[in-house]
Motif scaffolding. Sequence first.
Motif, PDB file in Angstrom:
ATOM      1  N   GLU A  83      -5.778   5.347   7.708  1.00 56.85           N
ATOM      2  CA  GLU A  83      -5.468   4.784   6.384  1.00 56.85           C
ATOM      3  C   GLU A  83      -4.170   3.981   6.425  1.00 56.85           C
ATOM      4  OE1 GLU A  83      -5.547   5.777   1.701  1.00 56.85           O
ATOM      5  OE2 GLU A  83      -7.057   6.322   3.146  1.00 56.85           O
ATOM      6  N   THR A  87      -4.075   0.123   5.446  1.00 55.50           N
ATOM      7  CA  THR A  87      -3.494  -0.192   4.136  1.00 55.50           C
ATOM      8  C   THR A  87      -1.971  -0.108   4.083  1.00 55.50           C
ATOM      9  OG1 THR A  87      -3.569   2.089   3.272  1.00 55.50           O
ATOM     10  CG2 THR A  87      -5.581   0.755   3.080  1.00 55.50           C
ATOM     11  N   LEU A 227     -12.119   2.085   4.003  1.00 54.93           N
ATOM     12  CA  LEU A 227     -10.806   1.518   4.325  1.00 54.93           C
ATOM     13  C   LEU A 227     -10.761   0.011   4.058  1.00 54.93           C
ATOM     14  CD1 LEU A 227     -10.030   3.485   7.605  1.00 54.93           C
ATOM     15  CD2 LEU A 227      -8.869   3.749   5.399  1.00 54.93           C
ATOM     16  N   LYS A 230     -10.572  -0.538   0.298  1.00 52.30           N
ATOM     17  CA  LYS A 230      -9.223  -0.265  -0.202  1.00 52.30           C
ATOM     18  C   LYS A 230      -8.248  -1.357   0.228  1.00 52.30           C
ATOM     19  CE  LYS A 230      -6.050   3.561  -0.883  1.00 52.30           C
ATOM     20  NZ  LYS A 230      -5.865   5.018  -0.707  1.00 52.30           N
ATOM     21  N   LYS A 231      -8.405  -1.837   1.444  1.00 50.39           N
ATOM     22  CA  LYS A 231      -7.535  -2.905   1.944  1.00 50.39           C
ATOM     23  C   LYS A 231      -7.713  -4.178   1.126  1.00 50.39           C
ATOM     24  CE  LYS A 231      -6.395  -5.400   6.207  1.00 50.39           C
ATOM     25  NZ  LYS A 231      -6.724  -5.556   7.654  1.00 50.39           N
ATOM     26  N   LEU A 234      -5.962  -3.850  -2.245  1.00 50.63           N
ATOM     27  CA  LEU A 234      -4.512  -3.997  -2.135  1.00 50.63           C
ATOM     28  C   LEU A 234      -4.132  -5.440  -1.825  1.00 50.63           C
ATOM     29  CD1 LEU A 234      -3.662  -0.771  -0.109  1.00 50.63           C
ATOM     30  CD2 LEU A 234      -3.201  -1.197  -2.524  1.00 50.63           C
ATOM     31  N   ARG A 235      -4.966  -6.124  -1.038  1.00 47.96           N
ATOM     32  CA  ARG A 235      -4.655  -7.497  -0.644  1.00 47.96           C
ATOM     33  C   ARG A 235      -4.662  -8.436  -1.846  1.00 47.96           C
ATOM     34  NH1 ARG A 235      -8.375  -9.703   3.918  1.00 47.96           N
ATOM     35  NH2 ARG A 235      -7.194  -8.184   5.135  1.00 47.96           N
TER      36      ARG A 235
END
Length: 335
Positions: A83, A87, A227, A230-231, A234-235
């Motif tokens: 993780e 991230t 993952l 989630k990435k 956030l990006r």
Amino acid sequence: MIKLNLEYASREDILNAQLWELDICFEKSKFAHCLDQLVHELDAKKLLVRPKVWLSDEWFCPEAISGIAIPFSLMHPKLIELEKEFTGLCEGEDHDWFMKLMRHECGHVMDNAYFLKDEKKRKNIFGDHDRSYPSSYGPRKFSKKYVYHLEDNYAQAHPEEDFAETFSVWLTPRSNWKRIYESWPALKKLNYVDHLMKSLSNKKPNVVCYKEVDSIDESELTVREYLLKKKRKLRKTSQARRSIQHIQQYLSKNETTGIALDKIIGSLRKDLVRDISLLTKEYQYKIESVVNDLEGISNKKKLMIPEKCGPQIIHEIVLSHADKYFKEGRDRIVM
């Protein structure tokens, strides 16, 4: 049904595994004792609520449920590292951070167990819990109307989070909240929670529902898919910072000559923060964030400016970046 033993599994095996296939459980994790600690803290306050925990893909407490969902990624060192690789962080990866999040979610559990949200005085002090959750919020960093517990001034996000954060501070052993918040408006909230929780001492919950919402046992996502998802999320919040068109006119045409912009910004930081704050009428801590952001971009992209550029040009560059920063809502925290 055979589960994937993470002790012997390769990185690729873990990434390709569906969440339900992982041989993990809360009881065998390094955080298992944290539930015991939370129960001990509730016992010390004579509160009879006993939250259930289960594994999901993030921290949350569902509406009407007496339990806390915990991210599966915290259940094994290999998952934590993956993780962080994808991230940059793993929320709750150490004991103190984990306990802060447990106390916070327990505040929501108390709401659910005793139907506390509609209490009139509660609404007057914290605000209406029916207010829609914002997609983002702009925290007032030094406001004394809220307690400080989780990062990003999370108590300011919504009345429900304000209550949960206040409960967390109240529940934390040796938090010394009466002294620390002595002259703060937030003390009214803490005193309210203190009085409310004392009224619930040794009182059985109105309702106990232990349904496991969005458990990993029901998920067919692979670890890799989780993952990457989630990435990407956030990006999206940092995509805008890549553009330098707004300051392109000030930069050196030849990347091998001139002065590094980040070095100049660093040397003028104090004056820049003060002067741009006065010009924009924004708090200095917000301008500090603007300067930090521009300095980081300048360092990463190796931005250069002509040697003849004076302080006035640097002020114009920072002012231009501040305008872009605030227009894009970059001073706000994405929920």
